[in-house]
Design an enzyme around this catalytic site. Structure first.
Site, PDB file in Angstrom:
ATOM      1  N   TYR A 203     -56.109  -5.733 -78.761  1.00 49.31           N
ATOM      2  CA  TYR A 203     -56.983  -6.877 -78.507  1.00 49.31           C
ATOM      3  C   TYR A 203     -57.315  -6.900 -77.024  1.00 49.31           C
ATOM      4  CZ  TYR A 203     -58.589 -11.762 -78.313  1.00 49.31           C
ATOM      5  OH  TYR A 203     -59.323 -12.908 -78.119  1.00 49.31           O
TER       6      TYR A 203
ATOM      7  N   LYS B  91     -53.340 -13.610 -67.286  1.00 48.42           N
ATOM      8  CA  LYS B  91     -52.082 -14.280 -67.578  1.00 48.42           C
ATOM      9  C   LYS B  91     -51.217 -14.541 -66.332  1.00 48.42           C
ATOM     10  CE  LYS B  91     -52.200 -12.561 -72.329  1.00 48.42           C
ATOM     11  NZ  LYS B  91     -52.487 -13.603 -73.286  1.00 48.42           N
TER      12      LYS B  91
ATOM     13  N   ASP C 192     -55.725  -1.991 -70.081  1.00 52.42           N
ATOM     14  CA  ASP C 192     -55.801  -3.442 -70.178  1.00 52.42           C
ATOM     15  C   ASP C 192     -54.382  -3.976 -70.016  1.00 52.42           C
ATOM     16  OD1 ASP C 192     -56.013  -6.075 -70.759  1.00 52.42           O
ATOM     17  OD2 ASP C 192     -57.053  -5.837 -72.667  1.00 52.42           O
TER      18      ASP C 192
HETATM   19  N1  PMP Z   1     -56.376  -8.321 -73.124  1.00 50.83           N
HETATM   20  C1  PMP Z   1     -55.143  -8.450 -73.606  1.00 50.83           C
HETATM   21  C2  PMP Z   1     -54.246  -7.258 -73.659  1.00 50.83           C
HETATM   22  C3  PMP Z   1     -54.702  -9.690 -74.061  1.00 50.83           C
HETATM   23  O1  PMP Z   1     -53.453  -9.804 -74.552  1.00 50.83           O
HETATM   24  C4  PMP Z   1     -55.568 -10.805 -73.991  1.00 50.83           C
HETATM   25  C5  PMP Z   1     -55.156 -12.182 -74.466  1.00 50.83           C
HETATM   26  N2  PMP Z   1     -54.021 -12.302 -75.173  1.00 50.83           N
HETATM   27  C6  PMP Z   1     -56.844 -10.604 -73.469  1.00 50.83           C
HETATM   28  C7  PMP Z   1     -57.221  -9.359 -73.039  1.00 50.83           C
HETATM   29  C8  PMP Z   1     -57.812 -11.749 -73.373  1.00 50.83           C
HETATM   30  O2  PMP Z   1     -57.423 -12.649 -72.404  1.00 50.83           O
HETATM   31  P1  PMP Z   1     -57.950 -14.163 -72.436  1.00 50.83           P
HETATM   32  O3  PMP Z   1     -57.364 -14.777 -73.657  1.00 50.83           O
HETATM   33  O4  PMP Z   1     -57.450 -14.734 -71.153  1.00 50.83           O
HETATM   34  O5  PMP Z   1     -59.435 -14.108 -72.484  1.00 50.83           O
END
Ligand code: PMP
Length: 425
Positions: A142, A265, A237
């Site tokens: 994700y 985060k 990511d």
């Molecule tokens: N990339 C990863 C690996 C994530 O775990 C997340 C959210 N859990 C995101 C992108 C998206 O981040 P956000 O919810 O702050 O948009």
């Protein structure tokens, strides 16, 4: 009616599904969500006064625990000087310098407001830099809710059975190619077919949105050489893994250097934030230095920067990562003992303070295996745990997070609850 139920009922009248992000609605499990009123250390309290030991940590940011005094006091002082200027502030330099110091591959970094924004921007940049259109992502990973990523996506999209979303134009979806996590042959096959048009490979270097799936030996290294051979940009990511699995993220832990990194985060210390960064050569393509456009009214918000900066400073104190490692190892070892005694087949994957328990007889190294885990058992386990005061992500496809505030007594209480929950399966 309880306060929790009352508030959630009202929320459903006002907000789609009563929530501002889908998984919070607890649709995957057979109970309604508690409404959270406050948090302190490893615990949160709901509107009915129930306390829970929290392993969600706002989905990863709260590595220090809830309401850490030093961060809160720091932010309080700065708040008095204003909340946003839409103009440069010194705090932006402070956090950028920390990120560049800690994350080996980052030479220039741009702050945004969420992980989604970070990944969307990084992919636009990779496309602009290479002049190519396609990207490769992995099934079950994700990367936020950007159009290019809602193709066989993990996390909430997976929990709610919507790994591919309506509203994503077919033309754009066709630019996203999907490979299997931990399977280099599947990447090689796509490179053979579409090589000249592949701008980037984007990967969670530890997958945290189909539970927790560590990279197999050689997987990340293999991606690095496939990208090198194909002149594609390798994007790690690290929105979840950044500053979580090591001070320099998974790229430090596994010793692989990506071209671009996305963060989020933890770097916001609980405020909305994201970032992307990498080599000068690529980052210099971003506006105003280069032609690839990306902007944000609240980007680099001084309060979010300050909370993140303080959080990163605290994380660099001695033994923090060792403590996270030890606490989580103790928790997981106890869970494994409980599973053995109860005769319940399950797998626990862990990298540092990220972990996931799958109700499955077989090891979980990719999406296919993660999705074979027993969902009924998870639901029953989840409900039992929350009744015992243990707050887990309401989905078998999410990572659990341990913070620096989790103490031996919290772990003991969690293991007691775990033992009881297994008896009820
Ligand atoms: N990339 C990863 C690996 C994530 O775990 C997340 C959210 N859990 C995101 C992108 C998206 O981040 P956000 O919810 O702050 O948009």
């Amino acid at each position: 009616m309880s306060r929790n139920a009352e508030i959630f009922q009202e929320a459903q009248r006002l907000i789609p599904g009563g929530v501002n992000s889908p998984v919070r609605a607890f649709r995957g499990v057979p109970i309604d969500p508690p409404i959270i009123k406050r948090g302190r250390g490893a615990s949160i309290w709901d509107e009915d006064g129930n306390e829970y030991i929290d392993y969600v940590g706002s989905w990863g940011p709260l590595i220090l625990g809830h309401a850490p005094t030093e961060v809160i006091e720091y932010v309080k002082i700065l708040l008095a000087d204003g909340t946003s200027f839409g103009a440069p502030t010194e705090m932006e330099n402070n956090i950028a310098a920390e990120i560049i110091k800690l994350v080996p591959s980052i030479e220039l970094v741009r702050m945004v407001n969420s992980g989604t924004e970070a990944t969307m921007s990084a992919v636009r940049l990779a496309r602009g830099f290479t002049g190519r259109n396609k990207i490769i992502k992995f099934e079950g990973c994700y990367h936020g809710h950007g159009d290019s990523f809602l193709i066989k996506a993990g996390s909430g999209a997976l929990t709610l059975g919507q790994p591919d979303s309506p509203g994503v134009p077919a033309g754009l979806a066709s630019e996203t190619l999907v490979a299997q996590y931990n399977d280099l042959t599947s990447v090689q096959a796509l490179m053979n077919e579409y090589g000249d048009d592949i701008a980037a490979v984007i990967v969670e270097p530890v997958a945290g949105n189909m539970g927790t799936v560590p990279p197999a030996e050689g997987f990340l290294k293999g991606l690095r050489s496939l990208c090198d051979n194909n002149d594609s940009v390798l994007i790690f990511d690290e929105v979840m893994t950044g500053f979580r699995v090591a001070p320099g993220g998974a790229q430090e832990l596994y010793g692989i250097t990506p071209d671009l990194t996305t963060l989020g985060k933890i770097i916001g210390g609980g405020f909305p934030v994201g970032a992307y960064g990498g080599k000068n050569e690529i980052m210099e393509q971003i506006s105003p230095l280069g032609p690839v456009y990306q902007a944000g009214t609240l980007s680099g918000n001084p309060i979010a920067m300050a909370a993140g900066y303080k959080t990163l400073q605290i994380l660099q104190q001695p033994n923090t990562y060792q403590q996270l490692e030890e606490t989580t190892a103790t928790l997981v070892a106890g869970m494994e003992d409980n599973l053995k005694s109860a005769g319940v087949p399950a797998q626990i994957n862990r990298v540092g303070s990220m972990f996931c328990q799958y109700f499955s007889e077989n090891p979980v190294t990719n999406f296919q295996q993660a999705s074979q885990a027993n969902r009924d058992q998870f639901n029953s386990y989840f409900v039992q745990m929350i009744r015992e005061g243990i707050y887990l992500a309401p989905s078998p496809f999410e990572a659990g997070f341990v913070s620096l505030s989790h103490r031996a007594a919290d772990i003991e209480k969690t293991l007691d609850a775990h033992r009881k929950a297994l008896e009820h399966l």
